[in-house]
Scaffold this active site. Structure first.
Site, mmCIF file in Angstrom:
data_model
loop_
_atom_site.group_PDB
_atom_site.id
_atom_site.type_symbol
_atom_site.label_atom_id
_atom_site.label_comp_id
_atom_site.label_asym_id
_atom_site.label_seq_id
_atom_site.Cartn_x
_atom_site.Cartn_y
_atom_site.Cartn_z
ATOM 1 N N TYR A 144 1.001 -1.178 -0.119
ATOM 2 C CA TYR A 144 0.158 -0.134 0.084
ATOM 3 C C TYR A 144 0.830 1.171 -0.086
ATOM 4 O O TYR A 144 1.913 1.490 0.819
ATOM 5 C CB TYR A 144 -0.949 -0.113 1.322
ATOM 6 C CG TYR A 144 -1.771 1.210 1.661
ATOM 7 C CD1 TYR A 144 -2.852 1.472 0.520
ATOM 8 C CD2 TYR A 144 -1.826 2.184 2.383
ATOM 9 C CE1 TYR A 144 -3.837 2.494 0.484
ATOM 10 C CE2 TYR A 144 -2.328 3.201 2.473
ATOM 11 C CZ TYR A 144 -3.617 3.383 1.503
ATOM 12 O OH TYR A 144 -4.523 4.548 1.554
ATOM 13 N N ASP A 239 9.341 2.703 0.169
ATOM 14 C CA ASP A 239 8.041 3.631 1.038
ATOM 15 C C ASP A 239 8.364 3.000 2.399
ATOM 16 O O ASP A 239 8.136 1.923 2.911
ATOM 17 C CB ASP A 239 6.686 3.098 0.182
ATOM 18 C CG ASP A 239 5.608 3.562 1.088
ATOM 19 O OD1 ASP A 239 5.810 4.389 2.224
ATOM 20 O OD2 ASP A 239 4.571 3.459 0.833
ATOM 21 N N LYS A 267 3.739 8.598 9.134
ATOM 22 C CA LYS A 267 3.429 7.961 10.273
ATOM 23 C C LYS A 267 4.299 8.723 11.215
ATOM 24 O O LYS A 267 4.163 9.810 11.809
ATOM 25 C CB LYS A 267 3.523 6.574 10.102
ATOM 26 C CG LYS A 267 2.099 6.185 9.506
ATOM 27 C CD LYS A 267 1.940 4.759 9.150
ATOM 28 C CE LYS A 267 0.630 4.723 8.547
ATOM 29 N NZ LYS A 267 0.692 3.987 7.177
HETATM 30 C C1 LIG Z 1 0.089 4.346 5.799
HETATM 31 C C2 LIG Z 1 0.939 4.133 4.685
HETATM 32 C C3 LIG Z 1 0.802 5.221 3.438
HETATM 33 C C4 LIG Z 1 -0.036 6.274 3.267
HETATM 34 O O1 LIG Z 1 0.059 7.165 4.184
HETATM 35 P P1 LIG Z 1 -1.263 8.022 4.743
HETATM 36 O O2 LIG Z 1 -0.535 9.311 5.556
HETATM 37 O O3 LIG Z 1 -2.362 7.248 4.925
HETATM 38 O O4 LIG Z 1 -1.566 8.687 3.307
HETATM 39 C C5 LIG Z 1 1.699 4.770 2.355
HETATM 40 N N1 LIG Z 1 2.635 3.849 2.428
HETATM 41 C C6 LIG Z 1 2.606 3.096 3.602
HETATM 42 C C7 LIG Z 1 3.618 2.028 3.470
HETATM 43 C C8 LIG Z 1 1.868 3.121 4.586
HETATM 44 O O5 LIG Z 1 1.672 2.207 5.521
#
Ligand SMILES: *Cc1c(COP(=O)(O)O)cnc(C)c1O
Length: 428
Positions: A144, A239, A267
């Site tokens: 994601y 990511d 995060k």
């Molecule tokens: C949570 C998450 C996102 C998205 O971040 P948001 O602040 O919810 O837009 C993107 N990549 C990873 C790996 C994530 O865990």
């Protein structure tokens, strides 16, 4: 435990907010029942609207690495707020947090702050496309990267390599530039490179996957990706929205000793305020406006409250040399306890863990990609989830989620949790 008031609040919320929530996973759709409305939180605990105390294993989906209402963050935000909440001008604070982040994370010279992980990943691939002059990206099924169009793509079938949108509103035009690969399958990525020679701008990956449960990269997988990208003039994007500042000071790059070309954050970096960021070496970052041609902007980017929270958070992490060992020890202790209790009660399971990311899958076989992650027994998971909730232990309301361990957890909390798991396991 009673959830009377949460249930009433959910009914009211659903009248004015789609599904009663501002982010779908909060809605408990995968496990049934109604979501818990939280009133306040401190350390390792959530306190809900019915007055229940819950030990929190979600921690705002990652950010609260040092616990809820972490004092230095709270103080920094309060003090900052008194001096104005947004100026739309540069501030010294932005440089301070940027310099600290650059000093903590390997292989980056410059960093740009945005407001979410979604924005960070979206901007990172635009930058990669601008830098390489190529359109296509490779993403892995089950990873994601936020909810921007290019990433909301799932495989039509195991054989299909061209993505098909998995949300209405994502056009097939967008989907055709997203190539899908299987996590931990280097040959699959090689095939994509061969079939799309000179066209792939970037490979984007969660270096430890955390959005299909926790899935560690197998030995050689990230190294192989690094090599393929280098050979093909493709940028490797880590990511690290979930892993950044969680698995090590310098994230997965540091943990595995692999250099990414662009790194995305979210995060933890915001300490619980809406912050994302993306970073790279000078050559790449200088492609961004206003220096370079790739446009990217944000009215509230680098917002003083968000930066104050993020800075206090990163300082807390940077100044605590024992933090990551403590997190490792606590999570290993929890893992051991869960293994013992589930085994004693004849429950079939697999546990995956890297540092303070851990997930329990109700399946005997190894879980190493999206397909194997989907094989777990969801009925068992639902019972497990609701059973733990009754015991005052709050894990993510989906079998596809990682548990995020916070340093605020004491060994008493962990023992309480392991005991609760023993009780619940007897009923599975
Ligand atoms: C949570 C998450 C996102 C998205 O971040 P948001 O602040 O919810 O837009 C993107 N990549 C990873 C790996 C994530 O865990």
């Amino acid at each position: 435990m009673l959830y009377q008031r949460s249930s009433e609040l959910f009914v009211e919320a659903a009248k004015v907010i789609p599904g009663g929530v501002n982010s779908p996973v909060r809605a408990f759709k995968a496990v049934g029942g109604t979501p818990i409305f939280v009133k306040e939180a401190k350390g390792a605990y959530l306190y809900d609207e019915d007055g229940n105390r819950l030990i929190d294993y979600i921690n705002s989906w990652g950010p609260m690495l040092l616990g809820h209402a972490y004092e230095p963050v709270v103080t920094a935000v309060i003090e900052k707020a008194k001096k104005g909440t947004s100026f739309g001008t540069p501030t010294a604070l932005e440089t301070e947090i940027a310099a600290l982040a650059v000093s903590m994370v390997p292989n980056i010279d410059k960093i740009r702050f945005v407001n979410s992980g979604t924005e960070a990943c979206m901007s990172a691939i635009r930058l990669a496309r601008g830098f390489t002059g190529r359109d296509k990206i490779v993403k892995f099924s089950g990873c994601y990267h936020g909810h921007s169009d290019s990433f909301l793509i799932a495989a039509g079938s195991g054989l299909s390599t061209f993505g098909v949108p998995n949300s209405p509103g994502v056009t097939s035009g967008t989907a055709k530039d997203t190539l899908l690969a299987r996590y931990n399958d280097l040959d699959n990525v090689k095939e994509l490179f061969e079939a799309n020679k000179g066209e792939i701008s970037a490979v984007i990956i969660e270096p430890v996957a955390g959005n299909m449960g926790c899935i560690p990269p197998q030995k050689g997988f990230l190294e192989g990706l690094r090599q393929l990208c280098t050979e093909n003039g493709t940028l490797l994007i880590f990511d690290e929205v979930m892993t950044g500042f969680r698995l090590a000071k310098g994230g997965a790059q540091e943990l595995f000793g692999i250099a990414a070309d662009i790194v995305c954050f979210g995060k933890v970096i915001g300490g619980g305020l809406p912050v994302g960021a993306f970073a790279a070496r000078n050559e790449i970052m200088n492609y961004l406006a206003p220096v370079g041609p790739v446009y990217q902007a944000g009215t509230l980017s680098g917002n003083p409250l968000a930066m104050a929270a993020g800075l206090a958070m990163l300082q807390g992490i940077n100044g605590d040399t024992a933090l990551f060992q403590r997190l490792e020890d606590k999570t290993a202790y929890l893992e051991k306890g869960i293994r013992e209790k589930l085994t004693e009660n004849n429950v079939v399971f697999t546990i995956n863990r890297v540092g303070s990311m851990i997930s329990v899958h109700f399946d005997a076989d190894p879980v190493y990609d999206f397909q194997t992650a989907g094989k777990g027994d969801n009925e068992t998971f639902k019972k497990f989830f609701h059973g733990l909730l009754q015991e005052g232990v709050y894990i993510a309301p989906s079998a596809y989620e990682t548990w995020f361990i916070t340093d605020a957890l004491s060994y008493d909390d962990l023992d309480f949790t392991i005991n609760a798991i023993d009780k619940v396991a007897k009923s599975l």
